[in-house]
Write a protein that holds these residues in place. Structure first.
Motif, PDB file in Angstrom:
ATOM      1  N   TYR A  20       9.152  -0.495  -9.847  1.00  0.00           N
ATOM      2  CA  TYR A  20      10.286  -0.118  -8.986  1.00  0.00           C
ATOM      3  C   TYR A  20      10.393  -0.247  -7.320  1.00  0.00           C
ATOM      4  N   LEU A  21       9.284   0.345  -6.941  1.00  0.00           N
ATOM      5  CA  LEU A  21       9.142   0.246  -5.498  1.00  0.00           C
ATOM      6  C   LEU A  21       8.770  -1.101  -4.890  1.00  0.00           C
ATOM      7  N   PHE A  22       8.037  -1.890  -5.612  1.00  0.00           N
ATOM      8  CA  PHE A  22       7.436  -3.094  -5.223  1.00  0.00           C
ATOM      9  C   PHE A  22       8.804  -4.045  -5.355  1.00  0.00           C
ATOM     10  N   ASN A  27       0.816  -1.395   0.163  1.00  0.00           N
ATOM     11  CA  ASN A  27       0.017   0.079   0.177  1.00  0.00           C
ATOM     12  C   ASN A  27       0.796   1.214  -0.040  1.00  0.00           C
ATOM     13  N   LYS A  28       2.059   1.176   0.706  1.00  0.00           N
ATOM     14  CA  LYS A  28       2.897   2.494   0.668  1.00  0.00           C
ATOM     15  C   LYS A  28       3.359   2.689  -0.874  1.00  0.00           C
ATOM     16  N   ASN A  29       3.701   1.621  -1.415  1.00  0.00           N
ATOM     17  CA  ASN A  29       3.927   1.856  -2.928  1.00  0.00           C
ATOM     18  C   ASN A  29       3.012   2.355  -3.865  1.00  0.00           C
ATOM     19  N   LEU A  30       1.877   1.601  -3.532  1.00  0.00           N
ATOM     20  CA  LEU A  30       0.659   2.225  -4.326  1.00  0.00           C
ATOM     21  C   LEU A  30       0.587   3.744  -4.088  1.00  0.00           C
ATOM     22  N   LEU A  31       0.569   4.026  -2.877  1.00  0.00           N
ATOM     23  CA  LEU A  31       0.277   5.519  -2.519  1.00  0.00           C
ATOM     24  C   LEU A  31       1.559   6.478  -2.880  1.00  0.00           C
ATOM     25  N   ILE A  32       2.637   6.015  -2.863  1.00  0.00           N
ATOM     26  CA  ILE A  32       3.657   6.846  -3.431  1.00  0.00           C
ATOM     27  C   ILE A  32       3.661   6.964  -4.792  1.00  0.00           C
ATOM     28  N   CYS A  61       1.450   6.145 -17.240  1.00  0.00           N
ATOM     29  CA  CYS A  61       3.037   6.308 -17.467  1.00  0.00           C
ATOM     30  C   CYS A  61       3.859   6.661 -16.302  1.00  0.00           C
ATOM     31  N   ILE A  62       3.290   7.346 -15.556  1.00  0.00           N
ATOM     32  CA  ILE A  62       4.091   7.802 -14.450  1.00  0.00           C
ATOM     33  C   ILE A  62       3.764   6.812 -13.296  1.00  0.00           C
ATOM     34  N   TYR A  63       2.673   6.122 -13.039  1.00  0.00           N
ATOM     35  CA  TYR A  63       2.392   5.256 -11.921  1.00  0.00           C
ATOM     36  C   TYR A  63       2.841   3.895 -11.816  1.00  0.00           C
ATOM     37  N   ILE A  64       3.008   3.203 -13.216  1.00  0.00           N
ATOM     38  CA  ILE A  64       3.395   1.922 -13.341  1.00  0.00           C
ATOM     39  C   ILE A  64       4.885   1.822 -12.968  1.00  0.00           C
ATOM     40  N   PRO A  65       5.720   2.677 -13.721  1.00  0.00           N
ATOM     41  CA  PRO A  65       7.131   2.361 -13.587  1.00  0.00           C
ATOM     42  C   PRO A  65       7.533   2.547 -12.025  1.00  0.00           C
ATOM     43  N   ILE A  66       7.103   3.724 -11.548  1.00  0.00           N
ATOM     44  CA  ILE A  66       7.194   4.030 -10.105  1.00  0.00           C
ATOM     45  C   ILE A  66       6.892   2.649  -9.109  1.00  0.00           C
ATOM     46  N   PHE A  67       5.731   2.368  -9.292  1.00  0.00           N
ATOM     47  CA  PHE A  67       5.170   1.108  -8.517  1.00  0.00           C
ATOM     48  C   PHE A  67       6.003   0.006  -8.800  1.00  0.00           C
TER      49      PHE A  67
END
Length: 158
Positions: free
Chosen positions: A66-68, A17-22, A58-64
């Motif tokens: 990587y964090l996951f 959930n932290k990764n989803l929120l960030i 395009c912003i959300y998927i790469p960041i999630f």
């Protein structure tokens, strides 16, 4: 003491959930800025809603992603040999795709419909329509994604 136990029991879900929120926060603000700029180029509310959604992904998927990976990379190695556990990686990817397919479909439809309707009303700025639509859609999304992740058993209960 009890809080620590509770955290350890649900640590994977907390990190998820932290990764989803960030990643969602980055997409949220990027989408708001983008929709404002797009509205100056085109007055078509439907295209604004759809293109903004694509931009947010395009912003959300790469960041999630990587964090996951950072939070879970230890799960993808055999403890004895130190080699990658490709079966575990494939299994988790399938589970993530299943969980996200359901929740992202619901998010996408609700986000576009809300965004479009608010733009049509025209009484608030385009960036505000994006923020309101995203907030409502995110609340729905977070509920569905957590239920989906639980249903596909992405994380083993301790």
């Amino acid at each position: 003491m009890r809080l620590g136990k509770l955290y350890n029991k649900y640590k994977d879900y907390v990190l998820f959930n932290k990764n989803l929120l960030i990643s969602g926060i980055f997409a949220f603000f990027a989408g708001a800025i983008f929709t404002q700029f797009y509205s100056e180029l085109s007055s078509d509310s439907l295209s604004n809603s759809i293109v903004t959604l694509i931009f947010e992904y395009c912003i959300y998927i790469p960041i999630f992603s990587y964090l996951f990976y950072l939070d879970n990379k230890i799960r993808y190695y055999h403890l004895e040999t130190g080699k990658k556990n490709y079966n575990r990686i494939r299994t988790d990817i399938k589970k993530l795709i299943t969980a996200f397919a359901i929740s992202e479909t619901i998010y996408s439809v609700s986000k576009v419909v809300l965004h479009y309707q608010l733009l049509i009303l025209g009484f608030i700025e385009p960036y505000q329509t994006s923020m309101i639509a995203s907030t409502i859609a995110w609340i729905i999304f977070l509920l569905i994604i957590n239920l989906s992740v639980k249903a596909v058993h992405l994380f083993k209960s301790k």
